[in-house]
Motif scaffolding. Sequence first.
Motif, PDB file in Angstrom:
ATOM      1  N   ARG A 115      36.753  72.617 -12.173  1.00 39.34           N
ATOM      2  CA  ARG A 115      36.611  73.808 -13.011  1.00 39.34           C
ATOM      3  C   ARG A 115      35.816  74.895 -12.304  1.00 39.34           C
ATOM      4  NH1 ARG A 115      33.313  74.615 -18.625  1.00 39.34           N
ATOM      5  NH2 ARG A 115      34.032  76.736 -19.016  1.00 39.34           N
ATOM      6  N   ALA A 116      34.716  74.488 -11.660  1.00 37.21           N
ATOM      7  CA  ALA A 116      33.882  75.469 -10.970  1.00 37.21           C
ATOM      8  C   ALA A 116      34.644  76.172  -9.857  1.00 37.21           C
ATOM      9  CB  ALA A 116      32.632  74.783 -10.408  1.00 37.21           C
ATOM     10  N   ILE A 145      29.582  77.016 -17.398  1.00 35.22           N
ATOM     11  CA  ILE A 145      30.100  77.490 -16.118  1.00 35.22           C
ATOM     12  C   ILE A 145      29.604  78.898 -15.791  1.00 35.22           C
ATOM     13  CG2 ILE A 145      32.243  78.665 -16.816  1.00 35.22           C
ATOM     14  CD1 ILE A 145      32.028  75.999 -14.071  1.00 35.22           C
TER      15      ILE A 145
END
Length: 406
Positions: free
Chosen positions: A232-233, A197
């Motif tokens: 998540r991003a 990420i």
Amino acid sequence: ILIETISDLYEARAAILAAKENSDLPVFCTMTFQENKRTLMATDPITMVQVLEGLGVDVLGVNCSLGPKQLRPIIDEILKVATIPVMVQPNAGLPILKGGETVYDLTASEFAEEVKNMAQNGVTVLGGCCGTDPTFIKAVRENLKPIKPKKLKNKKLTSTCSFKNTVILGDEVKVIGERINPTGKKKLKEALRNNNIDYIISEAIAQKETGSDILDINLGLPEIDEKEMMKRAIMELQGLIDLPLQIDSVKADVIEEAVRIYNGKAIINSVNGKASSMEKIFPIVKKYGALVIGLTLDEDGLPKTAEKRVEIATKIVETAKSYGIPEENILIDCLVLTASAAQEAVMETLKAIPMIKAKYNVKTVLGASNVSFGLPNRRIINSTYLALALGYGLDAPITDSTSEIL
């Protein structure tokens, strides 16, 4: 349902969605601001209005916070952009400590006079918060008797928001950063496969530093769990970057999951003129108050002429309106193919832009870099074509702001 004394836009979104998913009652929402015109979590009045109106509240505004005098500049900003009724419940002035007790510095009559001024400026739902009592409300009621409610006449803005930053499209060119998209990007593909990420964050920061106003987020890679990676991003990016996000996916479930957890007013990329596409995407756009990009292609594929692009755009806009989505929340992408394969079509794309804008109050976007696929000197070609597109009235190119040419 009255949702009030909210400092965090994320909490306001959650509460509004919960209310609307579990009842048909009207929803009012008021947030709490500081004298710097921001909530404790840094949301400004314009962003509050854009996000809450998008979510479909019936009334919005401010409660608690400060006294009516101190709230005046905040209310003025809200009244400049709101298109639905505005509600204000101020405190009875500012708190002071007297004889070991907290008291407020306005009398009922002083408070009522300040509130009357708010009503004259366009606030239509009025009351009191900390430090007020029945005598204050009675004084307010008496003062408001001769005043007729003033209906706001503001036009809706085409806006996208993070939790603390609103970008308005149409007043000047805005750049949508395209780098977080695995198409043709080996390093990003590798990062996605390795669940890295940090690489995505570094790309976002680079684009912000080079002038992107909005970030497109496309994480579509067959071998990963796109939905989980997108969630998540977004959670990571919205905690670090204050630019609005454009959620880019071909999967409706990924889009909905993303806009649900996004703390702001996102752009959805995209819908097209196919009936199946509009049936999947428009309910999501309406529910979450997002902007949506309409691609000018349909069951017959990508059209060859500007006129056909206008025809498909018309179908998209009119169908969106039937879902309750205003023109101001629609962006049209006239789509450009590579010049190496379709030189004449490249100009048809540009011709369609002013034709569509003359017909509807929509803004236009364009993935301008598509024009140079398979050709040498891509940066020069992209920059030249982008300049042409801007001359035709393009509002927001989807492009690489880190390019030296740009």
